[in-house]
Design an enzyme around this catalytic site. Structure first.
Site, PDB file in Angstrom:
ATOM      1  N   ASP A  84      -0.921  13.198  21.517  1.00  0.00           N
ATOM      2  CA  ASP A  84       0.190  12.935  20.605  1.00  0.00           C
ATOM      3  C   ASP A  84      -0.055  13.435  19.191  1.00  0.00           C
ATOM      4  O   ASP A  84       0.780  13.223  18.310  1.00  0.00           O
ATOM      5  CB  ASP A  84       0.488  11.434  20.567  1.00  0.00           C
ATOM      6  CG  ASP A  84       1.157  10.954  21.840  1.00  0.00           C
ATOM      7  OD1 ASP A  84       1.601  11.804  22.627  1.00  0.00           O
ATOM      8  OD2 ASP A  84       1.233   9.729  22.049  1.00  0.00           O
ATOM      9  N   ASP A 114       0.819  -1.213   0.000  1.00  0.00           N
ATOM     10  CA  ASP A 114       0.000   0.000   0.000  1.00  0.00           C
ATOM     11  C   ASP A 114       0.853   1.264   0.000  1.00  0.00           C
ATOM     12  O   ASP A 114       0.483   2.273  -0.603  1.00  0.00           O
ATOM     13  CB  ASP A 114      -0.925   0.004   1.221  1.00  0.00           C
ATOM     14  CG  ASP A 114      -2.113  -0.929   1.044  1.00  0.00           C
ATOM     15  OD1 ASP A 114      -2.332  -1.386  -0.096  1.00  0.00           O
ATOM     16  OD2 ASP A 114      -2.813  -1.202   2.038  1.00  0.00           O
ATOM     17  N   GLY A 115       1.999   1.228   0.677  1.00  0.00           N
ATOM     18  CA  GLY A 115       2.853   2.413   0.723  1.00  0.00           C
ATOM     19  C   GLY A 115       3.340   2.829  -0.653  1.00  0.00           C
ATOM     20  O   GLY A 115       3.413   4.026  -0.962  1.00  0.00           O
ATOM     21  N   ARG A 163      -5.310  17.734  23.358  1.00  0.00           N
ATOM     22  CA  ARG A 163      -3.991  17.587  23.958  1.00  0.00           C
ATOM     23  C   ARG A 163      -3.628  16.111  23.943  1.00  0.00           C
ATOM     24  O   ARG A 163      -4.372  15.263  24.435  1.00  0.00           O
ATOM     25  CB  ARG A 163      -3.974  18.111  25.391  1.00  0.00           C
ATOM     26  CG  ARG A 163      -2.573  18.070  26.003  1.00  0.00           C
ATOM     27  CD  ARG A 163      -2.550  18.495  27.445  1.00  0.00           C
ATOM     28  NE  ARG A 163      -1.206  18.381  27.999  1.00  0.00           N
ATOM     29  CZ  ARG A 163      -0.924  18.387  29.296  1.00  0.00           C
ATOM     30  NH1 ARG A 163      -1.907  18.523  30.183  1.00  0.00           N
ATOM     31  NH2 ARG A 163       0.317  18.277  29.709  1.00  0.00           N
ATOM     32  N   ASN A 177      -4.453   8.434   1.879  1.00  0.00           N
ATOM     33  CA  ASN A 177      -4.856   7.841   3.158  1.00  0.00           C
ATOM     34  C   ASN A 177      -5.172   8.907   4.201  1.00  0.00           C
ATOM     35  O   ASN A 177      -6.293   8.988   4.688  1.00  0.00           O
ATOM     36  CB  ASN A 177      -3.743   6.937   3.694  1.00  0.00           C
ATOM     37  CG  ASN A 177      -4.045   5.472   3.517  1.00  0.00           C
ATOM     38  OD1 ASN A 177      -5.011   5.103   2.858  1.00  0.00           O
ATOM     39  ND2 ASN A 177      -3.219   4.613   4.098  1.00  0.00           N
ATOM     40  N   ASP A 178      -4.161   9.696   4.550  1.00  0.00           N
ATOM     41  CA  ASP A 178      -4.353  10.626   5.666  1.00  0.00           C
ATOM     42  C   ASP A 178      -3.243  11.660   5.747  1.00  0.00           C
ATOM     43  O   ASP A 178      -2.154  11.480   5.231  1.00  0.00           O
ATOM     44  CB  ASP A 178      -4.418   9.858   6.999  1.00  0.00           C
ATOM     45  CG  ASP A 178      -3.277   8.869   7.171  1.00  0.00           C
ATOM     46  OD1 ASP A 178      -2.133   9.217   6.838  1.00  0.00           O
ATOM     47  OD2 ASP A 178      -3.523   7.730   7.604  1.00  0.00           O
TER      48      ASP A 178
END
EC number: 2.7.1.23
Length: 315
Positions: free
Chosen positions: A191, A67-68, A189, A159-160
């Site tokens: 990650d 997929d990458g 707040r 994807n995102d």
């Protein structure tokens, strides 16, 4: 489909992907097709040079990898409306790719020449960094992404997009403000924050507790990453929404924008990131006669349905 020029892109570092790419090149050249082969990976991006070549745009991009590899191709080719035919060779989950067995048999290229396939349009996102002052943002709250970016290229994602704190020496948290269509929705707040498409809903967003959306739905998923408030939950917003993410807190904090897991941009204090639906779609060639998204989910995620469907029928 015309096949005058085809790009064959294979995953860098994968011997099996390179071997299959060479086979594709031989088969296509035997049909009189002009072929350009290149590898793609974390440190190998062939698309700027390919797009700048005098040969012009291809009729098709064949992508061999996971997929990458497909995501990298889509980020560069969607704006040019180049169809992508992908196969899972040396990849992992492969939500976006066909099974490797469909490469065999010698009938693949004839199917394409005879238009025996479907073309699926996948929604994409685009983003730009807004470096204007608060007064300028107030005066022109809906400035186009191209105006914000100036001469810099827009960021694209199939994807995102996600934003996370950026520090070399420690792993801090950050506080991000989310504004949707001019209205402040929440301060997160934790990650970071993920903005995903339906295609990306089975990726980082899902791992962060976000919902899975059918790719036939156009929407944007907002998923907080490890939030420090139990009330911070993923939300789904309409595809036409304009999302602005700003960094709050210490003026020494910076966040990094990532696109499909690739490096995007560094946001300095006072800057914002503006994200919205892209004008272009990723064009994905589909070979299956009756593709089932749910069958893909049960198979890739090892849901109970994959076990039940493989059970023998009662006599």
């Amino acid at each position: 489909m015309r096949l005058d020029l085809v790009w064959v892109i294979y995953r860098a570092g994968s011997h099996s992907a390179h071997r299959e790419a060479c086979c594709c090149v031989d088969e296509l050249q035997a049909l009189g097709v002009k072929v350009v082969m290149a590898m793609s990976g974390v440190t190998a991006n062939p698309f700027p040079d390919l797009l700048a070549s005098e040969a012009g745009l291809p009729d098709l991009a064949v992508v061999l990898g996971g997929d990458g590899t497909v995501l990298g191709a889509a980020r560069h080719l969607a704006v040019h409306d180049v169809p992508i035919l992908s196969f899972n060779v040396g990849g992992h989950l492969g939500f976006l790719t066909h099974e490797r067995c469909l490469l065999d048999g010698g009938q693949l290229w004839q199917r394409l020449l005879q238009d025996n396939f479907a073309l699926e349009r996948r929604m994409m996102l685009q983003a730009a960094v807004d470096s204007r002052s608060p007064a300028e943002r107030t005066a022109r709250p809906t400035a186009s992404l191209q105006d914000l970016n100036g001469t810099k290229a827009l960021h694209w994602a199939l994807n995102d997009f996600y934003m996370r704190p950026y520090r070399d020496d420690v792993s801090p948290t950050c506080t991000l403000e989310l504004e949707i269509d001019g209205e402040v929705v929440d301060h997160y707040r934790g990650d970071g924050l993920i903005l995903a498409t339906p295609t990306g809903s089975t990726g980082y967003s899902m791992a962060s507790g976000g919902p899975i959306l059918h790719p036939g739905i156009d929407a944007i998923i907002v998923s907080p990453i490890c939030p420090m408030s139990l009330s911070s939950r993923p939300v789904i917003v309409p595809p036409a929404s304009r999302l602005v993410i700003g960094l709050l807190g210490e003026n020494t904090r910076r966040v990094k924008l990532w696109k499909d897991g690739a490096s995007g941009a560094l946001l300095e204090p006072g800057q914002c990131c503006v994200v919205q639906r892209a004008r272009h779609h990723a064009l994905m060639v589909v070979l299956e006669q009756s593709p089932s998204y749910y069958r893909t989910l049960t198979h890739k995620l090892h849901w109970a349905g994959s076990l039940l469907n493989n059970q023998p029928s009662p006599s």
